[in-house]
Scaffold this motif. Structure first.
Motif, PDB file in Angstrom:
ATOM      1  N   PRO A 170      -4.817   3.138  -5.529  1.00 37.96           N
ATOM      2  CA  PRO A 170      -3.747   2.563  -4.709  1.00 37.96           C
ATOM      3  C   PRO A 170      -4.044   1.138  -4.289  1.00 37.96           C
ATOM      4  O   PRO A 170      -3.110   0.348  -4.086  1.00 37.96           O
ATOM      5  CB  PRO A 170      -3.686   3.501  -3.493  1.00 37.96           C
ATOM      6  CG  PRO A 170      -5.031   4.123  -3.413  1.00 37.96           C
ATOM      7  CD  PRO A 170      -5.472   4.272  -4.835  1.00 37.96           C
ATOM      8  N   ALA A 172      -4.471   4.103   0.960  1.00 36.08           N
ATOM      9  CA  ALA A 172      -3.171   3.434   1.065  1.00 36.08           C
ATOM     10  C   ALA A 172      -2.454   3.813   2.348  1.00 36.08           C
ATOM     11  O   ALA A 172      -1.998   2.955   3.109  1.00 36.08           O
ATOM     12  CB  ALA A 172      -2.301   3.780  -0.152  1.00 36.08           C
ATOM     13  N   ASP A 231       0.923   4.597  -2.365  1.00 41.85           N
ATOM     14  CA  ASP A 231       1.016   5.966  -1.868  1.00 41.85           C
ATOM     15  C   ASP A 231       2.166   6.703  -2.545  1.00 41.85           C
ATOM     16  O   ASP A 231       2.072   7.889  -2.865  1.00 41.85           O
ATOM     17  CB  ASP A 231       1.223   5.925  -0.349  1.00 41.85           C
ATOM     18  CG  ASP A 231       1.094   7.297   0.288  1.00 41.85           C
ATOM     19  OD1 ASP A 231       0.287   8.094  -0.211  1.00 41.85           O
ATOM     20  OD2 ASP A 231       1.803   7.561   1.270  1.00 41.85           O
ATOM     21  N   LEU A 257       0.824  -1.209   0.000  1.00 43.90           N
ATOM     22  CA  LEU A 257       0.000   0.000   0.000  1.00 43.90           C
ATOM     23  C   LEU A 257       0.855   1.255   0.000  1.00 43.90           C
ATOM     24  O   LEU A 257       0.504   2.271  -0.605  1.00 43.90           O
ATOM     25  CB  LEU A 257      -0.927   0.000   1.217  1.00 43.90           C
ATOM     26  CG  LEU A 257      -2.068  -1.017   1.206  1.00 43.90           C
ATOM     27  CD1 LEU A 257      -2.835  -0.980   2.513  1.00 43.90           C
ATOM     28  CD2 LEU A 257      -3.007  -0.766   0.028  1.00 43.90           C
ATOM     29  N   GLY A 262      -1.560  -1.802  -4.918  1.00 46.53           N
ATOM     30  CA  GLY A 262      -1.154  -2.608  -3.772  1.00 46.53           C
ATOM     31  C   GLY A 262      -1.459  -4.081  -3.965  1.00 46.53           C
ATOM     32  O   GLY A 262      -0.638  -4.941  -3.640  1.00 46.53           O
TER      33      GLY A 262
END
Length: 606
Positions: free
Chosen positions: A409, A353, A98, A94, A413
């Motif tokens: 995100p 995220a 970001d 995550l 992720g």
């Protein structure tokens, strides 16, 4: 650089629900923002989380490395990760998401200030943003230290400007200082109910970068980060936000873009755009360098394929540059800018995220504090409850933005989580297979003798993944070629948990007889494994009777084949095979001279 857009997004969120924003709403939002900075960054990260460094390195993988083995390793099934290890992988993945969004939204929001000065600049916003981002990623090869030397004065100017503008507008309407009372935040929730809770999805923008601060620990050290935050950044941010709030209270029309409304239109706006653009480039640096550190740690822990790591500082081991990660981040940032084209749309994607990673960090810190540092249960649990009391509300509020862009995100992720878990599982299966077939040198000594027709002059070096087992490529070579060099070195390179290994502890050498030698080289996790230099040192000391210039290095490359076992599943096995083919070659990783390398391919059914 959150002052560029945070208050604007919060006011828009309130206005979209109620139709208008009253002074009480402004004070409530400012109170939530101020206390988010205090609780999340100052108390949680700087006071507690940053204590958990792994040999000077920070970030969620460093935290995972501190977790006791019984929580990280699955004793019954080594091919599967534990729940705690999975949490660490999710948090790290995550944070990569970001890292893609931060440069895009920061630079885009700064350049959008040009439209405040003159609306005719609007068509140039996206092209200029892309040019700035390209420049940002091109300078990464210079290293964090050199980038910091170039941009340090700009940062001082940036925070000085935030504070000065803030003080100017606070003096015009000092009632805004009431927002430091948490009661205004409580009143905001009481008045707006569920809609007030959802505003946390925008308030969280004020603390984005907190996790990157922790990930960058190895680049700067804890003392400089704490000093910079407490004596410069934190006061400047508070003054900046309160100043914007005072401006909105005095001139409600300024809420359209309160940051750039702080200065008169014209040259002053252009100057502020230039300064904020430079600041966003530097702010983006935090996430980029943090991604480099995370990747390095993921490689060491076995969750990431081998990539190229360049050390960019002689004095600070944590300052590294990874070109492959840099290129992927650059492509991701440019794609987001070209897709969303406005910072207000990207803001919806921002938050899930970073809040997810923050919550996971709290859980991992609890395990480290309770079971590694042996904190009392009441102390560790109490701190966990305290952290989650604001982590969880921030995360839940951001989940409501999923369909508005929060999926970005999450998708990034999810792809990285899958890749890291598949890589870890595939490498575990591969090591298990070799360990079963070739358990020890003594177990295969007679098999080697039976296969050999002759020994030829020279010294062969076979890279062994484990110091306990025989390199599978050695057995493959002997069985096919029926010959072997007069001297054979079974070489294993181990990355230790120390950042740097002393010269006297660099190598371990054992004579196995019949011209075979077991050599184990140790390198710190922040050192580049220069194998030839280490072997030269061993030869010069007399511990290894070989001529390093005459060595031939045999490197094995495995090609996965679909067979009966299919333990990973066809799709996972194909992904693992792809990752393995594109990982950096062993000869590059160990800095082996190409003219002395022979590559041999083998086919393996997992």
């Amino acid at each position: 650089t959150s002052p560029l857009y945070t208050l604007r997004e919060c006011l828009r969120s309130v206005g979209s629900v109620t139709g208008h924003v009253c002074p009480e709403d402004v004070l409530g939002i400012l109170s939530l923002m101020a206390w988010a900075l205090i609780l999340v960054v100052t108390v949680k990260y700087l006071t507690f989380i940053m204590r958990a460094d792994h040999n000077g390195e920070g970030g969620i993988f460093a935290l995972l490395a501190l977790v006791p083995d019984r929580f990280r390793c699955n004793a019954k099934n080594r091919g599967r990760v534990t729940g705690i290890a999975l949490l660490g992988v999710i948090g790290a993945a995550l944070l990569y998401g970001d890292g893609v969004i931060t440069p895009a939204i920061s630079v885009l929001s700064a350049v959008e200030g040009l439209t405040i000065a003159n609306e005719s600049f609007r068509p140039w916003v996206v092209p200029l943003t892309c040019l700035i981002l390209i420049g940002l990623f091109l300078i990464q090869r210079r290293g964090t230290g050199k980038v910091g030397q170039m941009f340090g004065p700009v940062m001082l100017l940036w925070f000085g400007t935030l504070a000065a503008l803030g003080v100017r507008h606070i003096l015009e309407d000092s009632q805004v200082l009431q927002a430091f009372s948490p009661l205004w935040g409580v009143r905001f929730f009481t008045h707006h109910g569920l809609h007030g809770f959802l505003i946390l999805g925008s308030v969280v923008l004020v603390v984005t970068g907190g996790e990157a601060l922790y990930a960058d620990l190895g680049h700067f050290g804890i003392a400089p980060i704490r000093r910079a935050w407490l004596w410069l950044v934190f006061p400047a941010l508070l003054l900046g936000y309160m100043g914007q709030g005072a401006l909105v209270l005095t001139h409600p029309q300024a809420m359209e873009n309160p940051f750039f409304a702080q200065v008169p239109k014209g040259p002053a706006t252009i100057a502020l755009v230039l300064l904020s653009s430079a600041a966003t480039v530097i702010a983006s640096q935090a996430l980029i360098s943090g991604a480099f550190s995370l990747t390095r740690q993921a490689m060491v822990l076995g969750y990431f394929p081998t990539v190229t790591v360049h050390h960019t500082s002689e004095s600070t081991e944590g300052q590294i540059y990874i070109p492959e990660v840099n290129a992927l981040l650059a492509i991701g940032c440019l794609a987001l800018v070209l897709t969303f084209r406005e910072s207000i749309k990207l803001a919806a994607a921002y938050g899930i995220a970073v809040t997810g990673t923050m919550a996971i960090t709290s859980i991992l810190f609890y395990i480290v504090a309770r079971y590694r540092w042996n904190w009392a249960a009441w102390k560790a649990v109490g701190l966990l409850i305290f952290f989650l009391s604001f982590d969880i509300p921030f995360l839940v509020a951001n989940l409501f933005k999923f369909m508005k862009g929060g999926y970005v995100p999450v998708m990034i992720g999810a792809a990285l989580i899958a890749a890291m878990l598949i890589w870890n599982r595939g490498r575990t299966f591969l090591e298990e297979k070799y360990a079963t077939r070739y358990p020890s040198f003594e177990a295969v000594r007679e098999s080697i003798k039976d296969c050999l027709a002759t020994r030829v002059p020279g010294t062969a070096v076979f890279i062994a993944p484990s110091a306990d087992h025989v390199p599978p490529i050695l057995m493959h070579f002997v069985q096919r070629c029926r010959s072997l060099s007069e001297h054979v070195i079974l070489l294993t390179v181990i990355t230790d948990i120390e950042s740097e290994v002393a010269v006297g502890e660099r190598y371990q050498i054992k004579d196995l007889g019949d011209g075979f030698w077991r050599v184990v080289l140790h390198f710190g996790y922040m050192e580049h494994p220069k194998v030839v230099e280490a072997l030269t040192s061993a030869a010069e000391s007399g511990a290894l009777p070989v001529n390093v210039n005459d060595l031939t290095y045999y490197i094995g490359h495995e090609t996965l084949t679909e067979g009966k076992s299919n333990r990973m599943g066809k799709t996972a096995e194909k992904i693992f095979s792809y990752l393995q083919r594109n990982a950096v070659e062993v000869e590059r990783t160990f800095c082996l001279p190409p003219e002395q390398v022979i590559e041999i391919g083998t086919q393996v059914d997992l």
